[in-house]
Scaffold this motif. Structure first.
Motif, PDB file in Angstrom:
ATOM      1  N   GLN A   1     -12.308  -4.174   6.643  1.00  0.00           N
ATOM      2  CA  GLN A   1     -12.758  -4.058   5.263  1.00  0.00           C
ATOM      3  C   GLN A   1     -12.074  -2.844   4.649  1.00  0.00           C
ATOM      4  N   ILE A   2     -11.598  -2.970   3.424  1.00  0.00           N
ATOM      5  CA  ILE A   2     -11.015  -1.827   2.715  1.00  0.00           C
ATOM      6  C   ILE A   2     -12.106  -1.204   1.860  1.00  0.00           C
ATOM      7  N   ILE A   3     -12.542  -0.002   2.227  1.00  0.00           N
ATOM      8  CA  ILE A   3     -13.700   0.609   1.570  1.00  0.00           C
ATOM      9  C   ILE A   3     -13.325   1.755   0.630  1.00  0.00           C
ATOM     10  N   GLY A   4     -12.050   2.177   0.636  1.00  0.00           N
ATOM     11  CA  GLY A   4     -11.659   3.276  -0.235  1.00  0.00           C
ATOM     12  C   GLY A   4     -10.170   3.302  -0.489  1.00  0.00           C
ATOM     13  N   THR A   5      -9.788   3.816  -1.657  1.00  0.00           N
ATOM     14  CA  THR A   5      -8.380   3.944  -2.015  1.00  0.00           C
ATOM     15  C   THR A   5      -8.144   5.315  -2.637  1.00  0.00           C
ATOM     16  N   TYR A   6      -6.962   5.865  -2.388  1.00  0.00           N
ATOM     17  CA  TYR A   6      -6.588   7.154  -2.978  1.00  0.00           C
ATOM     18  C   TYR A   6      -5.092   7.159  -3.204  1.00  0.00           C
ATOM     19  N   SER A   7      -4.675   7.628  -4.382  1.00  0.00           N
ATOM     20  CA  SER A   7      -3.260   7.731  -4.711  1.00  0.00           C
ATOM     21  C   SER A   7      -3.073   8.954  -5.596  1.00  0.00           C
ATOM     22  N   ARG A   8      -1.851   9.436  -5.700  1.00  0.00           N
ATOM     23  CA  ARG A   8      -1.578  10.588  -6.559  1.00  0.00           C
ATOM     24  C   ARG A   8      -1.995  10.300  -8.003  1.00  0.00           C
ATOM     25  N   THR A   9      -1.855   9.040  -8.397  1.00  0.00           N
ATOM     26  CA  THR A   9      -2.310   8.605  -9.715  1.00  0.00           C
ATOM     27  C   THR A   9      -3.597   7.818  -9.529  1.00  0.00           C
ATOM     28  N   PHE A  10      -4.699   8.324 -10.083  1.00  0.00           N
ATOM     29  CA  PHE A  10      -6.001   7.695  -9.863  1.00  0.00           C
ATOM     30  C   PHE A  10      -6.012   6.247 -10.346  1.00  0.00           C
ATOM     31  N   ASP A  11      -5.296   5.966 -11.437  1.00  0.00           N
ATOM     32  CA  ASP A  11      -5.286   4.602 -11.977  1.00  0.00           C
ATOM     33  C   ASP A  11      -4.808   3.591 -10.937  1.00  0.00           C
ATOM     34  N   LYS A  12      -3.837   3.992 -10.124  1.00  0.00           N
ATOM     35  CA  LYS A  12      -3.340   3.069  -9.092  1.00  0.00           C
ATOM     36  C   LYS A  12      -4.419   2.793  -8.052  1.00  0.00           C
ATOM     37  N   ALA A  13      -5.135   3.832  -7.655  1.00  0.00           N
ATOM     38  CA  ALA A  13      -6.226   3.648  -6.700  1.00  0.00           C
ATOM     39  C   ALA A  13      -7.291   2.726  -7.295  1.00  0.00           C
TER      40      ALA A  13
END
Length: 266
Positions: A31-43
């Motif tokens: 399960q993918i429970i979280g995302t993080y990227s330098r640009t929040f919009d992408k996450a």
């Protein structure tokens, strides 16, 4: 069986392949429970996609690595850059979270590599190195364990890959040219994004300081061609892989994740 939880760092094209694989049912144990990227919009784009389908769980877009780690994922998929790996590796492992990475170049730093090993051992976590755009790590490791060996890594690229590098020479636009010759350590210092694969091959065999790397450019060439050669007293093996795009690197993450939970691993 409880599904393993994933968090993604680096929400670009390669990480999107992991989401595609999840959608296709190729990662049934995760399960993918979280995302993080330098640009929040992408996450947020990634998390919205996951949340817009009834999966029985929620994916949270995060503003920081600390916020992501508070979700306590079993694994972090790193698909960003060697610098990103160096930033996240130690806190992630201390968090009790293992890592799946394609930014192997960060591990060319010997002191950092040893600190990563030490931290993983202390916290019962692991770093899984995806094969990226190459492969044959099993052969490289087997031969290097078996006996003394020599490894070379030759890469052919388009001039575009070298245009903003420290070794750029206008001659590459019109002529075939060898832009670099040196060790994997020297290569990753000059080209942190272009030669991750050479560091992976080096770590699997004789070490980044020992693997000889050369980078050649050809005008109008499309994609990447990598030739890995290992020679010992008994063994001579050559691996030659051409890829038109970088998509194979994203799918190597998927294969690594499947191996983590599969009763039979390839």
């Amino acid at each position: 069986m409880r599904k393993k939880t994933l968090a993604i760092v680096g929400c670009g094209g390669l990480a999107s392949i992991v989401v595609q694989a999840l959608d296709k049912g190729l990662l049934p144990d995760f399960q993918i429970i979280g995302t993080y990227s330098r640009t929040f919009d992408k996450a947020q784009v990634f998390s919205n996609h996951i949340n817009n389908t009834d999966r029985g769980y929620t994916c949270t877009p995060c503003h920081s690595l600390d916020e992501l780690l508070k979700l306590k994922p079993d694994y972090v998929v790193e698909a960003s850059s060697p610098d990103s790996l160096k930033e996240l590796a130690l806190p992630t492992l201390r968090n009790g979270t293992s890592i799946v990475t394609i930014s192997i170049g960060g591990l060319a730093d010997t002191a950092f590599y040893e600190e990563v090993k030490k931290t993983a051992l202390e916290h019962g976590t692991r770093v899984h190195i995806a094969s990226g755009a190459v492969g044959g790590f099993d052969v490289l490791r087997t031969v290097s364990l078996m006996e003394e060996s020599e490894v070379t890594f030759e890469s052919t690229k388009s001039p575009r890959a070298m245009r903003y590098s420290p070794v750029y020479d206008p001659i590459i636009e019109t002529q075939e040219h060898t832009s670099f010759e040196g060790s994997a350590v020297e290569a990753i210092a000059l080209f942190p994004r272009q030669v991750n694969v050479s560091v992976a091959a080096a770590l699997a065999s004789t070490g980044p300081e020992n693997v000889k790397v050369s980078i050649k450019t050809i005008p109008e060439f499309v994609g990447d061609n990598h030739r890995i050669e290992i020679k010992s007293q008994e063994i001579h093996a050559v691996l030659n892989i051409y890829s038109q795009t970088a998509r194979i690197a994203g799918w190597s993450i998927v294969n690594t994740l499947r191996n983590i939970t599969s009763p039979i691993a390839f």
